[in-house]
Write a protein that holds these residues in place. Sequence first.
Motif, mmCIF file in Angstrom:
data_model
loop_
_atom_site.group_PDB
_atom_site.id
_atom_site.type_symbol
_atom_site.label_atom_id
_atom_site.label_comp_id
_atom_site.label_asym_id
_atom_site.label_seq_id
_atom_site.Cartn_x
_atom_site.Cartn_y
_atom_site.Cartn_z
ATOM 1 N N GLU A 169 42.351 44.698 40.195
ATOM 2 C CA GLU A 169 42.796 43.462 40.852
ATOM 3 C C GLU A 169 42.702 42.279 39.899
ATOM 4 O O GLU A 169 43.636 41.483 39.794
ATOM 5 C CB GLU A 169 41.973 43.200 42.117
ATOM 6 N N TRP A 170 41.578 42.151 39.196
ATOM 7 C CA TRP A 170 41.414 41.047 38.259
ATOM 8 C C TRP A 170 42.477 41.134 37.164
ATOM 9 O O TRP A 170 43.111 40.127 36.823
ATOM 10 C CB TRP A 170 40.011 41.057 37.645
ATOM 11 N N SER A 171 42.688 42.332 36.622
ATOM 12 C CA SER A 171 43.693 42.519 35.570
ATOM 13 C C SER A 171 45.079 42.143 36.074
ATOM 14 O O SER A 171 45.864 41.506 35.354
ATOM 15 C CB SER A 171 43.681 43.960 35.059
ATOM 16 N N ALA A 172 45.381 42.521 37.307
ATOM 17 C CA ALA A 172 46.690 42.191 37.892
ATOM 18 C C ALA A 172 46.842 40.679 38.046
ATOM 19 O O ALA A 172 47.897 40.116 37.720
ATOM 20 C CB ALA A 172 46.861 42.887 39.235
ATOM 21 N N GLN A 173 45.815 40.015 38.535
ATOM 22 C CA GLN A 173 45.876 38.560 38.699
ATOM 23 C C GLN A 173 46.084 37.848 37.368
ATOM 24 O O GLN A 173 46.724 36.812 37.305
ATOM 25 C CB GLN A 173 44.601 38.044 39.363
ATOM 26 N N GLU A 174 45.542 38.447 36.304
ATOM 27 C CA GLU A 174 45.642 37.851 34.970
ATOM 28 C C GLU A 174 46.851 38.364 34.181
ATOM 29 O O GLU A 174 47.080 37.934 33.053
ATOM 30 C CB GLU A 174 44.354 38.140 34.174
ATOM 31 N N GLY A 175 47.589 39.322 34.752
ATOM 32 C CA GLY A 175 48.752 39.887 34.063
ATOM 33 C C GLY A 175 48.390 40.702 32.839
ATOM 34 O O GLY A 175 49.092 40.689 31.838
ATOM 35 N N ARG A 176 47.267 41.430 32.933
ATOM 36 C CA ARG A 176 46.743 42.191 31.800
ATOM 37 C C ARG A 176 46.840 43.694 32.052
ATOM 38 O O ARG A 176 46.511 44.167 33.138
ATOM 39 C CB ARG A 176 45.274 41.839 31.548
ATOM 40 N N ILE A 177 47.250 44.407 31.041
ATOM 41 C CA ILE A 177 47.261 45.873 31.087
ATOM 42 C C ILE A 177 45.843 46.352 30.844
ATOM 43 O O ILE A 177 45.147 45.857 29.949
ATOM 44 C CB ILE A 177 48.225 46.438 30.033
ATOM 45 N N LEU A 178 45.410 47.324 31.637
ATOM 46 C CA LEU A 178 44.057 47.841 31.518
ATOM 47 C C LEU A 178 44.008 48.974 30.503
ATOM 48 O O LEU A 178 44.791 49.923 30.580
ATOM 49 C CB LEU A 178 43.560 48.343 32.877
ATOM 50 N N LEU A 179 43.072 48.869 29.551
ATOM 51 C CA LEU A 179 42.787 49.936 28.603
ATOM 52 C C LEU A 179 41.549 50.672 29.098
ATOM 53 O O LEU A 179 40.535 50.038 29.401
ATOM 54 C CB LEU A 179 42.503 49.366 27.210
ATOM 55 N N THR A 180 41.629 51.981 29.194
ATOM 56 C CA THR A 180 40.525 52.757 29.737
ATOM 57 C C THR A 180 40.485 54.147 29.128
ATOM 58 O O THR A 180 41.473 54.624 28.584
ATOM 59 C CB THR A 180 40.642 52.855 31.278
ATOM 60 N N HIS A 181 39.328 54.769 29.245
ATOM 61 C CA HIS A 181 39.179 56.191 28.922
ATOM 62 C C HIS A 181 39.058 56.997 30.214
ATOM 63 O O HIS A 181 38.976 58.215 30.182
ATOM 64 C CB HIS A 181 37.919 56.440 28.078
#
Length: 116
Positions: free
Chosen positions: A45-57
């Motif tokens: 949700e935070w990433s979406a609000q900020e327009g950021r793609i999430l990097l994850t393992h």
Amino acid sequence: MLKFTADENFNNNIVRGLLRQMPDLDIVRVQDVALLGADDPTVLEWSAQEGRILLTHDVTTITQYAYRRVEVGVPMPGVFEVSLNTPIGRAIKDILLLAECSFEGEWEGQVRYIPL
């Protein structure tokens, strides 16, 4: 240029390598934005609000939460899942390629796996 969020367990050596190669890359770690210990839906949700793609393992749970967001029609700027078996240099190269060659919004609603 794309903006990224690195989740809590994302390899910091990759983050440092990305910033060495591209100092102006817009990447934040969840630890740096008061999301340490937050659950997956909160980070998405935070990433979406900020327009950021999430990097994850995290190939176990993030995917289901990301696709659930898509199913209910809420923003999901994208998730790049980096295999733990991917050499650090390869991960850096692939993420930089995506950052430099992608258009804003191109990965909306998608989960992609690295290595490419």
